[in-house]
Each structure stands twice: as C-alpha cells, then as structure tokens.
Design an enzyme around this catalytic site. Sequence first.
Site, PDB file in Angstrom:
ATOM      1  N   CYS A  63      29.397  10.601  93.285  1.00 54.00           N
ATOM      2  CA  CYS A  63      28.584  11.182  92.214  1.00 54.00           C
ATOM      3  C   CYS A  63      28.005  10.067  91.365  1.00 54.00           C
ATOM      4  O   CYS A  63      28.712   9.107  91.032  1.00 54.00           O
ATOM      5  CB  CYS A  63      29.463  12.108  91.368  1.00 54.00           C
ATOM      6  N   HIS A 117      27.606  20.890  94.957  1.00 55.97           N
ATOM      7  CA  HIS A 117      27.970  19.807  94.046  1.00 55.97           C
ATOM      8  C   HIS A 117      27.164  19.891  92.748  1.00 55.97           C
ATOM      9  O   HIS A 117      27.729  19.807  91.649  1.00 55.97           O
ATOM     10  CB  HIS A 117      27.734  18.464  94.759  1.00 55.97           C
ATOM     11  N   GLU A 118      25.848  20.073  92.866  1.00 58.45           N
ATOM     12  CA  GLU A 118      24.996  20.101  91.669  1.00 58.45           C
ATOM     13  C   GLU A 118      25.225  21.365  90.843  1.00 58.45           C
ATOM     14  O   GLU A 118      25.233  21.315  89.610  1.00 58.45           O
ATOM     15  CB  GLU A 118      23.523  19.948  92.044  1.00 58.45           C
ATOM     16  N   HIS A 155      28.133  21.006  88.633  1.00 55.68           N
ATOM     17  CA  HIS A 155      27.838  20.286  87.382  1.00 55.68           C
ATOM     18  C   HIS A 155      27.390  21.250  86.278  1.00 55.68           C
ATOM     19  O   HIS A 155      27.716  21.050  85.106  1.00 55.68           O
ATOM     20  CB  HIS A 155      26.749  19.231  87.599  1.00 55.68           C
TER      21      HIS A 155
END
EC number: 3.5.1.88
Length: 154
Positions: A90, A132-133, A136
Amino acid sequence: MAVFQIVQYPDPILREKAREVRKITPQIERLAVNLVDTMRRSGGVGLAAPQIGVSKRVIVVEDPEKNPIVLINPEIVRLEGDKETAEEGCLSVPGVWGQVERRMCLTVRGYNLEGKQVAYLVEGFTARAFQHEIDHLDGIVFLDRATTIYKRKE
C-alpha cells in the site's frame, strides 16, 4: 492537475469511514483528476481519497490496460469465485507487505464523473485492487486483513 503527498499509516484519516459524495461538483472532478495523477506519479495501481487526506468516497483503480477507473460512492454488490491469498502492499504503508486473502471475481457499482451509475465485473488483480481501495473508504488497511506481514527491500 496536482500530485498530493500520500497520507502515511497510522494517520487517523486512514481509520475513518469516508463521507458519501452527495453531488458531483467541480471540486469532486478535481479530486478525481488529482487521485489519478497522484496514483500514477506514486507508481500505484489504485488510490482512495482518504490516502490524500480527503474524507470522500472516491477511488481510482487501473484496469488491466492501465486505464483509470474512477468510482464515486463505490460498493461491492457481488463477490464471486474462489478466494486467493496473495501479496499486497500500500502506498500509505511503504516498505511493508502482507499476504491477504481476497475474492478473485466481483461486481462493483458506483457513479462515474458524469453522475451515471456504472457497474463493472472485474477479475484477478483488478478485483483485488477494488477490494483494497474500497476497504480504505471504510477505515480498513490491508494490515487488518493480512495473515502474514513483512518488510522487504523496494
């Protein structure tokens, strides 16, 4: 437009749930361009607004042809296929890597910069990047999902 400094873990914004975008304004359009520019300059394949210090539900992910997909208020509407454990890193956690289990096929839905609802069926590495995004945006970093965490030379 502009390249922003990437927010580094453990900055508190990386642990907050990002705010929903209610209207696509010129400010949101600039944010999207800045996310793309910052992602590319930083050598990433995806980036979420909180990673540049903005608590908005906006992400960018490169498709397999390296074209940026900007999604506003993205959500995963279907997870399919097998799970696979693979290495993730990341931009907000430089030099640290981990083994993370993710689904390898999913449908993601959100809004494009024209305000139209769009959906994408994505597989493989692109599916991993979207998960993954979107994590966030919910205050989750890959370290939270990693079964193994390690440092390696860049």
